[in-house]
Design an enzyme around this catalytic site. Sequence first.
Site, PDB file in Angstrom:
ATOM      1  N   SER A   1       0.487  -1.359   0.385  1.00  0.00           N
ATOM      2  CA  SER A   1      -0.038   0.148  -0.065  1.00  0.00           C
ATOM      3  C   SER A   1       0.619   1.651  -0.162  1.00  0.00           C
ATOM      4  O   SER A   1       1.648   1.292   0.478  1.00  0.00           O
ATOM      5  CB  SER A   1      -0.944   0.189   1.107  1.00  0.00           C
ATOM      6  OG  SER A   1      -0.034   0.134   2.448  1.00  0.00           O
ATOM      7  N   PRO A   2       0.208   2.649  -0.234  1.00  0.00           N
ATOM      8  CA  PRO A   2       1.095   3.624  -0.293  1.00  0.00           C
ATOM      9  C   PRO A   2       1.492   3.905   1.320  1.00  0.00           C
ATOM     10  O   PRO A   2       2.839   4.309   1.552  1.00  0.00           O
ATOM     11  CB  PRO A   2       0.017   4.804  -0.539  1.00  0.00           C
ATOM     12  CG  PRO A   2      -0.995   4.113  -0.781  1.00  0.00           C
ATOM     13  CD  PRO A   2      -1.193   2.698  -0.517  1.00  0.00           C
ATOM     14  N   LYS A   3       1.102   3.612   2.506  1.00  0.00           N
ATOM     15  CA  LYS A   3       1.666   3.683   3.399  1.00  0.00           C
ATOM     16  C   LYS A   3       3.478   2.432   3.916  1.00  0.00           C
ATOM     17  O   LYS A   3       3.691   3.156   4.338  1.00  0.00           O
ATOM     18  CB  LYS A   3       0.908   2.704   4.500  1.00  0.00           C
ATOM     19  CG  LYS A   3      -0.775   3.576   4.568  1.00  0.00           C
ATOM     20  CD  LYS A   3      -0.044   5.049   5.130  1.00  0.00           C
ATOM     21  CE  LYS A   3      -1.946   5.063   4.941  1.00  0.00           C
ATOM     22  NZ  LYS A   3      -1.886   6.989   5.666  1.00  0.00           N
ATOM     23  N   ASP A   4       3.438   1.379   2.752  1.00  0.00           N
ATOM     24  CA  ASP A   4       4.700   1.319   3.082  1.00  0.00           C
ATOM     25  C   ASP A   4       5.562   2.388   2.460  1.00  0.00           C
ATOM     26  O   ASP A   4       7.375   3.088   3.255  1.00  0.00           O
ATOM     27  CB  ASP A   4       4.853   1.074   1.373  1.00  0.00           C
ATOM     28  CG  ASP A   4       4.752  -0.268   1.371  1.00  0.00           C
ATOM     29  OD1 ASP A   4       3.676  -0.705   2.366  1.00  0.00           O
ATOM     30  OD2 ASP A   4       5.171  -2.081   0.703  1.00  0.00           O
TER      31      ASP A   4
ATOM     32  N   ALA B   1       5.856   4.454   5.996  1.00  0.00           N
ATOM     33  CA  ALA B   1       6.401   4.086   6.641  1.00  0.00           C
ATOM     34  C   ALA B   1       7.681   3.723   6.629  1.00  0.00           C
ATOM     35  O   ALA B   1       8.421   3.560   8.069  1.00  0.00           O
ATOM     36  CB  ALA B   1       6.174   2.264   7.146  1.00  0.00           C
TER      37      ALA B   1
END
Length: 459
Positions: free
Chosen positions: A143-146, A149
């Site tokens: 996801s774009p949250k990679d 993070a």
Amino acid sequence: MSFFTDLLGSIWDRILDNKGKVTSTGGFFFGIIVTLAFKDLYPDLEASYRRRIRQLRGVNIPHPLPGQTDYVRLEDHTRRNSKIVTDPQDARRTRDRDNVEEIPVGIEGLIGNTPLIKLRALSEAVGCEILAKAEFLNGAGNSPKDRVALSMINHAEAEGLLVPGRGDVVYEGTVGSTGISLAAVCRARGYGCYICMPNDVATEKSTLLTNLGATVERVLPASIIDQDQFVNVARRRAEEHTSSPHQKGQGFFADQFENTANYLAHQNTTGPEIYAQCGERLDAFVSGAGTGGTISGVTLALKPLLPNLKIVLADPQGSGLYNKVKYGVMFSSTETEGTRRRHQVDSVVEGVGINRLTANFEAGMELVDDAIQVTDEQAMRMARWVVQREGVFIGASSAVNLVAAATVGRDLGKGGRVVTIICDSGTRHLSRFWKGAGELAVSGEDGLAELSLILDMEK
């Protein structure tokens, strides 16, 4: 034969001087004539020679072998790097010459540089080019949250807040995607991961987190003013870790909502990637907002380069950001004005929508031009429409993005180009969002008519 004999005889007298010797000019022309005669008189000479060679070798050899006179080596030129290189220096020179892509190092090497794909059926239906940044292809948490993070951990390490091998643990409050990305990157970097999340989110998310090695604490849904709200619990757990004499290392509260490393990740990577992939031609960018990092970061990257670019917020029902962008007031019609002791957002959509302003959203809020509100039914029907006609199994926030992107694209018309985000796969939303989407009756309308019904649904 008689033709060439007569020709040679007639020329012979002309190319000799009066002393019977061949002149230089005469010899030159004579050589040309002999060559042409040889070509015409003996067309089968080479074929006869080949047959003779094969007879001498024997009939049991069907094809010449390496080292034999008429052996021909066949090479595969369909691959860029078919040459076998054994010497390390030669290998390095070959790599530099052919611009071979470097092998990514670790799971972090698979984050970013995601493809931008054209959604063919949706583009044809709305009459405008709809492009989707395939962020679900990020390699850590998909996801774009990679990006977020990795950015938060990198910044924390640079400031000495996280130290590999010390026993540090990253704490975060999340409804799923950021936690999954953090759990994967923390594993790769050698940190522990502790996730607090509402107990009404899709169960497959907490199951995945547990299998990634994270500690998961599920709490009752609550407003941000409640100290037992999931974000506040995560902050408290980090403080307890740091102050405890019985625990190794320190607790680091990632704080995705207020940590500006969030939007910086998208300003530094996602935005520039979109700009390069679009060839500098783009009319609108559409994105939802949970923490606000994606829409702010991409906007801050693109607006200076494309001043006429239209930025549109895609907001689910129950979120207050739509009214904040449209009317300057943070308010959702599903709540009583001034009351905040409620669920974060009254919607089956997880990952976007919020009823407070975050530092990440505020970073780019003034550059957001418009907002489109998307109902749960619109999102679920769009998810069904896309999987049936594009073969892409999208999650809830992606469905919200596509409803808004299609609405903007329909207004732009032919020649327009809209970019949005496909955040994650529908496999993370089976027990909640897709449970409802799967129960919806399939429309008997054709693709264009059904899409029009979805976009024109009453809010």
